[in-house]
Design a protein around this motif. Structure first.
Motif, PDB file in Angstrom:
ATOM      1  N   TYR A   1       6.804  -5.609   0.538  1.00  0.00           N
ATOM      2  CA  TYR A   1       5.494  -5.233   0.023  1.00  0.00           C
ATOM      3  C   TYR A   1       4.741  -4.274   0.943  1.00  0.00           C
ATOM      4  N   THR A   2       5.283  -4.042   2.144  1.00  0.00           N
ATOM      5  CA  THR A   2       4.522  -3.222   3.096  1.00  0.00           C
ATOM      6  C   THR A   2       4.816  -1.740   2.908  1.00  0.00           C
ATOM      7  N   ASN A   3       3.994  -0.903   3.535  1.00  0.00           N
ATOM      8  CA  ASN A   3       4.151   0.547   3.391  1.00  0.00           C
ATOM      9  C   ASN A   3       5.329   1.076   4.215  1.00  0.00           C
ATOM     10  N   TRP A   4       5.449   2.402   4.334  1.00  0.00           N
ATOM     11  CA  TRP A   4       6.639   3.000   4.944  1.00  0.00           C
ATOM     12  C   TRP A   4       6.858   2.579   6.395  1.00  0.00           C
TER      13      TRP A   4
ATOM     14  N   ASP B   1      -0.849  -9.704   3.150  1.00  0.00           N
ATOM     15  CA  ASP B   1       0.403 -10.042   3.823  1.00  0.00           C
ATOM     16  C   ASP B   1       0.164 -11.096   4.897  1.00  0.00           C
TER      17      ASP B   1
ATOM     18  N   THR C   1       3.128  -1.761   7.804  1.00  0.00           N
ATOM     19  CA  THR C   1       1.814  -2.306   8.175  1.00  0.00           C
ATOM     20  C   THR C   1       1.475  -3.517   7.316  1.00  0.00           C
TER      21      THR C   1
ATOM     22  N   LYS D   1      10.424   0.748  10.241  1.00  0.00           N
ATOM     23  CA  LYS D   1      10.420  -0.403   9.336  1.00  0.00           C
ATOM     24  C   LYS D   1      11.818  -1.023   9.225  1.00  0.00           C
TER      25      LYS D   1
ATOM     26  N   THR E   1      -0.941  -5.903   5.439  1.00  0.00           N
ATOM     27  CA  THR E   1      -2.304  -5.906   4.899  1.00  0.00           C
ATOM     28  C   THR E   1      -2.888  -7.308   5.053  1.00  0.00           C
TER      29      THR E   1
END
Lengths: 261, 343
Positions: free
Chosen positions: A112-115, A123, A118, B222, A120
């Motif tokens: 569910y996190t960005n590239w 999260d 990070t 990531k 949120t």
């Protein structure tokens, strides 16, 4: 138990055959699992329990037959999409035991996190909930190499829980644990399934415990693979056929195995 | 669960240490230049002796920047390798990446008698050397990865890296046996590792490839974090394993390959710095580790270079010898102290 109207088939298999090109492990596997159910997959060593779990998670292709997640074929899901449907707890050790419990659980939020990954507020909250649900809040800062086997297994389950998927697949979550911790983990799985309406599936060798705790069981024997509620399976005499009968027999009255003298 | 804020203090400390070691590196050398003059020149003024101006601008500054870039790049490539191969002993040197770069450089320097007409000494040649060494490291890295996908055992992987290392070493040996003395000397000097020979244009070239490597690594952060769980877990978290693996390999090849091309093989920075960093920043989060190893690696190589110059003496030691003499005990100390190296 009251019937839930939201309960529907989440994960199902139809005439599934699993294994590898040269080695067909098991075939004619059929099951339909609902939300809010705890299901155990049992069978003797090498019958294909882990292979089945891997096939269900789309980590290896089925040889024939089909698997459906939310009534859609498994192979129509992209890896990204599937990661918000199915989470896993595997037998393989963590690559890095230097992760803290909180870091480990937070990694469950990756789909569910960005590239750059990070976290949120949402999260963080989901991570906290997972930590609390597995009773890990007090050891959140501990590194994984400092944990006992039972704590580590709970942390791994918390990570899967944080992934917030409708289906959780666990490969032998109770191995290496003593009786107390085995029961603890299985009861946790049961309460996760019942309270969060998730479909929880695990492979195990603890057949007697599974009979007592699970809603459904799948007996892999490589040919007809009986599936159903434990009491139904006992009535069918399915457990007698699991092991070659020269060593143990099954006592349907007590739901236990006896060593043949 | 970690963010930059939690680590403000160590980062401030590292930044100051970096500035300090950079100034120290420029301030010390075989010729004594008063520190006030050094500072003056760095901040745009002139020194009281015009030859000092020249020394600082054309010798010490490029060298300090090379040390900074090389240290950062090697440390980062070590971190990438350790996470990708899930092995605390991985590093550009151990996995044969440096030997691959050596092979590329050797083929170019010593095999160039075949193409002697094409290669004239100059910018093109340096670029060619960088490309050859980078290609060499890529090829070895790809070979290691191909084999690694078949063997699951990480111990076997290290052995494979060592084997590739000795194989490329053997080819280099054969090449040296048949080459002219002058070219052999050129190659031997290159293999000692030297960060003092780069001109500003060469430095710009090195900086470009290192920056691209760093940028690619940032995009891999990531998946690096997810790989800490293991490849199967990474897959179940929706990470495209193949793509992230190649991203990490290309980044490593660029970082380790270009540094090795310009500065020669420099040992132990790549292996030791990630471990030293983990001692200070007790985290596995690559958003913290990536910038931390960059700064840490730069500091370490700047200081190693200070030692290698033997301040106020005429002699300069090979940088590779210094990093090995300082690095090997550090790794042993880490092993003994922590019983097993955790990454």
């Amino acid at each position: 138990m009251k019937e839930d109207t939201s309960r529907h088939t989440v994960l199902s298999a139809t005439d599934l055959a699993i294994g590898y090109k040269k080695n067909k492990v098991a075939r004619h596997i059929n099951f339909a699992l609902n939300g809010g159910e705890l299901t155990a997959i049992v069978g003797i060593n090498g019958i294909g329990k882990s292979t089945l779990l891997r096939t269900m998670a789309h980590m290896q292709p089925p040889l024939s037959g089909s698997i459906e997640v939310d009534r859609k074929p498994l192979d129509t899901y992209t890896p990204q999409k599937l990661s918000s449907k199915i989470s896993m707890v595997l037998t393989e050790p963590l690559a890095s035991k230097n992760l803290s419990v909180a870091e480990l659980v937070a990694l469950g939020r990756q789909p569910y996190t960005n590239w750059i990954g990070t976290l949120t507020e949402d999260d963080r909250q989901k991570t906290e909930e997972a930590l609390a649900a597995l009773g890990l809040a007090s050891i959140r800062k501990k590194k994984c190499y400092e944990l006992s086997d039972g704590q580590l297994q709970r942390a791994m389950i918390a990570r899967a829980l944080a992934q917030d998927t409708a289906i959780i697949l666990l490969d032998e979550p109770t191995t290496h644990l003593d009786l107390y911790h085995k029961v603890q983990i299985l009861k946790l799985l049961k309460s996760i399934a019942h309270e969060t309406q998730k479909t929880v599936v695990f492979t195990t060798h603890e057949i007697e415990m599974a009979i007592q705790l699970c809603d459904k069981m799948l007996l892999l024997n490589g040919t007809d693979n009986p599936f159903g509620q434990p009491c139904q399976l006992i009535e069918q005499g399915a457990f007698e056929a699991i092991f070659p009968d020269d060593t143990v027999t099954f006592d349907g009255e007590t739901g236990t195995f006896r060593i043949k003298k | 669960m970690n963010n930059f804020g939690t680590y403000r203090r160590p980062f401030t400390f590292l930044a100051l240490a970096l500035l300090g070691s950079f100034l120290l590196n420029i301030g010390l050398g075989s010729i004594h230049i008063p520190f006030s003059d050094t500072l003056n020149v760095i901040f745009g003024g002139t020194a009281s002796n015009s030859s000092w101006d020249y020394i600082i601008w054309n010798y010490r500054m490029p060298k300090a920047f090379t040390a900074l870039l090389a240290g950062s790049a090697l440390a980062l490539s070590g971190l990438l390798m350790q996470t990708l191969f899930r092995n605390p002993l991985a590093g550009p040197f151990v996995l044969g990446i440096s030997s691959g770069a050596s092979l590329g450089a050797a083929l170019l320097i010593m095999g160039s008698s075949l193409l002697s007409g094409i290669l004239s000494f100059g910018f093109l040649n340096d670029a060619a050397l960088a490309v050859a060494a980078s290609l060499g490291s890529f090829l070895v890295l790809l070979a290691v990865v191909t084999v690694a996908s078949r063997v699951k055992d990480t111990m076997a992987l290290l052995i494979i890296g060592l084997m590739f290392g000795s194989m490329t070493g053997a080819i280099v040996g054969i090449l040296s046996y048949f080459t002219e003395a002058e070219k052999l000397q050129q190659f031997v000097y290159w293999s000692f590792g030297s960060i003092g020979n780069l001109s500003w244009p060469q430095l710009a070239l090195l900086a470009t490839s290192v920056l691209i490597g760093i940028l690619l690594s940032v995009f891999a952060i990531k998946s690096l974090n997810t790989l800490l769980l293991g490849e199967n877990y990474a897959q179940s978290l929706g990470i495209n394993l193949k793509r992230s693996r190649y991203l990490i390999i290309v980044a490593t090849g660029l970082l380790a390959g270009s540094v090795t091309a310009f500065a020669g093989p420099i040992a132990f920075i790549g292996l030791a710095v990630p471990h030293l960093t983990r001692q200070v920043f007790r985290t596995t989060e690559h958003k913290i580790l990536v910038p931390a190893v960059l700064v840490y690696g730069a500091i370490l190589l700047l200081l190693c270079d200070v030692v290698a110059q033997l301040p106020r003496s005429e002699n300069v030691l090979p940088i590779n010898a210094i990093t090995s003499i300082l690095g090997a005990p550090v790794v042993i100390w880490l092993l003994v102290r922590k019983k097993r190296m955790i990454f």
